[in-house]
Design a protein around this motif. Structure first.
Motif, short mmCIF file in Angstrom:
data_model
loop_
_atom_site.label_atom_id
_atom_site.label_comp_id
_atom_site.label_asym_id
_atom_site.label_seq_id
_atom_site.Cartn_x
_atom_site.Cartn_y
_atom_site.Cartn_z
N GLU A 195 0.86 -1.17 0.00
CA GLU A 195 0.00 0.00 0.00
C GLU A 195 0.91 1.23 0.00
OE1 GLU A 195 -2.85 -0.14 3.13
OE2 GLU A 195 -3.53 -2.15 2.62
N VAL A 196 0.88 1.99 -1.10
CA VAL A 196 1.82 3.09 -1.25
C VAL A 196 1.23 4.14 -2.19
CG1 VAL A 196 3.02 1.90 -3.13
CG2 VAL A 196 4.23 3.64 -1.83
N GLY A 197 1.46 5.41 -1.88
CA GLY A 197 0.94 6.50 -2.71
C GLY A 197 1.82 6.72 -3.93
N ALA A 198 1.20 7.05 -5.04
CA ALA A 198 1.94 7.31 -6.27
C ALA A 198 2.83 8.54 -6.11
CB ALA A 198 0.97 7.51 -7.43
N GLY A 199 4.09 8.41 -6.50
CA GLY A 199 5.02 9.53 -6.45
C GLY A 199 5.25 10.06 -5.05
N ASN A 200 5.14 9.22 -4.03
CA ASN A 200 5.28 9.69 -2.66
C ASN A 200 6.67 10.24 -2.38
OD1 ASN A 200 6.91 7.40 -1.02
ND2 ASN A 200 5.59 6.42 -2.55
N ASP A 201 6.76 11.12 -1.40
CA ASP A 201 8.02 11.81 -1.10
C ASP A 201 9.00 10.95 -0.32
OD1 ASP A 201 7.04 14.24 -2.22
OD2 ASP A 201 5.85 14.53 -0.41
N TYR A 202 8.59 9.77 0.10
CA TYR A 202 9.46 8.93 0.92
C TYR A 202 10.28 7.93 0.10
CZ TYR A 202 6.30 10.73 4.48
OH TYR A 202 5.56 11.56 5.28
N GLY A 203 9.97 7.84 -1.18
CA GLY A 203 10.69 6.87 -2.01
C GLY A 203 10.22 5.45 -1.81
N HIS A 204 9.01 5.26 -1.29
CA HIS A 204 8.45 3.93 -1.10
C HIS A 204 7.80 3.44 -2.41
CE1 HIS A 204 7.78 5.15 3.39
NE2 HIS A 204 9.04 4.86 3.13
N ARG B 34 0.84 -3.35 -6.19
CA ARG B 34 1.08 -2.06 -5.57
C ARG B 34 -0.09 -1.13 -5.85
NH1 ARG B 34 6.93 -0.51 -7.99
NH2 ARG B 34 6.12 1.54 -7.37
N THR B 35 -0.54 -0.43 -4.82
CA THR B 35 -1.68 0.46 -5.03
C THR B 35 -1.31 1.64 -5.91
OG1 THR B 35 -1.16 1.54 -2.93
CG2 THR B 35 -2.87 -0.16 -2.90
N ASP B 36 -0.03 2.04 -5.94
CA ASP B 36 0.34 3.17 -6.80
C ASP B 36 0.28 2.78 -8.28
OD1 ASP B 36 2.54 1.46 -6.51
OD2 ASP B 36 4.00 3.08 -6.74
N LEU B 37 0.50 1.51 -8.60
CA LEU B 37 0.46 1.05 -9.98
C LEU B 37 -0.83 0.33 -10.34
CD1 LEU B 37 4.09 -0.37 -10.33
CD2 LEU B 37 3.27 1.93 -10.86
#
Length: 378
Positions: free
Chosen positions: A179-188, A205-208
């Motif tokens: 579970e990860v946000g697209a283009g997140n600032d943490y590099g996850h 992946r939730t971002d993809l």
């Protein structure tokens, strides 16, 4: 049973999804830990459904988000329980839900106190890690638990702080979900961790992949991902991407475009979907409660006119509205709550009293159409 509810703006999304499934009441709501990206949407859920039990990690937190959640639980008289390692949640006779974490002694790291659940139904098992990392993984491996699971919800958004090699080997998942946000600032997700998970399992992946739904009848597992494009069905046996054998049950993967995505692309109003800071070029990049300032960054290639945009604190007790101000490309502006003269890099709220609660607060950024664009909790 509902485990976590996302940021505050996702509460309506979670609630709408549950209602679409015909759910009118929730037997158990579990808050893995008090970070806002896990409990921010809880109030919306608690106010929308009759909840029979609430399970908390028991580790206190001073944020307003956590305090507001506890207040709602108290006002609605929802039975409150603290998770106990080794105990089971009596959810359903056919479903085993075992609590693996936190232990009797809490860690100094809030993430490591996340509630970790192993959920088993028939021949299918899920391991839900919350934001637990390497410290918890070591404890679980040494605790004699059967960690082998078909589906792993990777800990802490697949950051480098978790999903260690020995732990992934112990779990041996057929499917790993990040579970990860697209283009997140943490590099996850972290590149090394992603590669490790891909070697052991099929990764979603939730971002993809967008929203990911996993269903099972106890013997077969189906993964439905929200993707743009025509529907296609792929039947597999749990073999990972690099060809390594996995002991998981048969897996059916369906990639489909959801109605929510279709309506958004058609420009239809009323979808209720609100993006977080990870999804926008303009976002709240920092918040200093003690020194009373907030930083807003524009990482887009073009300048953004912020006229009519708003900043609010927790509970909307204080509001700042931007006048005719343009935030340059790849630039940041600092908004101070006190008095001063505005410059291109510094703006002043003009408040004669403090805005931010030093014991914990959240900054919300809204655009000129009242859409929540970004939020940051401290």
């Amino acid at each position: 049973m509902l485990v976590d509810a996302g940021e505050r703006d996702k509460g309506k999304v979670v609630t709408a999804y549950l209602q679409d499934q015909g759910i009118s009441g929730i037997d158990y709501v579990v808050a893995t830990h008090p970070h806002s990206d896990h409990i921010g949407g809880m109030n919306e859920v608690l106010n929308s459904f009759q909840v029979k039990h609430f399970v908390d990690s028991g580790f206190p937190h001073t944020s307003k988000t956590y305090e507001n959640m506890l207040t709602t639980i108290d006002e609605k008289d929802i039975p409150f329980e603290v998770a106990e390692e080794g105990k089971e949640i009596e959810f359903d006779p056919a479903v085993d839900v075992e609590i693996l974490n936190p232990g009797q002694e809490y860690s100094d790291d809030l993430n490591e106190n996340s509630i970790v659940l192993k959920v088993s139904y028939g021949e299918t098992s899920f391991l839900l890690m919350g934001d637990a990392g390497l410290e918890t993984e070591e404890k679980l491996m040494g605790g004699g638990y059967d960690l082998d699971s078909d589906i792993l919800k990777a800990g802490h958004h697949a950051s480098r702080s978790g999903s260690g090699e020995a732990f992934i080997s112990s779990v041996s998942p057929g499917i790993s979900i990040i579970e990860v946000g697209a283009g997140n600032d943490y590099g996850h997700p972290h590149e090394e961790v992603l590669e490790r998970l891909q070697k052991a399992s099929r990764v979603y992946r939730t971002d993809l992949d967008g929203t990911i739904a996993v269903t099972t009848d106890g013997s077969t597992c189906t993964v439905i991902t929200q993707k743009t494009g025509s529907e296609k069905v792929v039947t597999g046996t749990g073999t990972s991407e690099n060809g390594a054998d996995s002991p998981s049950i048969p897996i059916i993967t369906r990639e489909t475009e959801s109605e929510e995505v279709k309506s958004e692309e058609a420009g239809e109003p009323g979808t209720g979907t609100i993006s977080s800071s990870a999804d926008h070029a303009v976002y709240v990049s920092d918040l200093n409660l003690k020194d009373e300032w907030i930083e807003i960054t524009n990482r887009d290639a073009s300048p953004v006119l912020l006229e009519g945009w708003k900043i609010e604190d927790e509970g909307s007790k204080h509001t700042y509205t931007f006048s005719s101000y343009t935030l340059s490309s790849q630039a940041a502006v600092t908004l101070y709550t006190g008095m001063g003269t505005d410059t291109s890099a510094k703006l002043y709220w003009g408040s004669e009293s403090p805005v931010w609660n030093n014991d914990g607060d959240t900054a919300y950024l809204y655009d000129n159409s009242e859409n929540l664009i970004s939020e940051l909790e401290r």
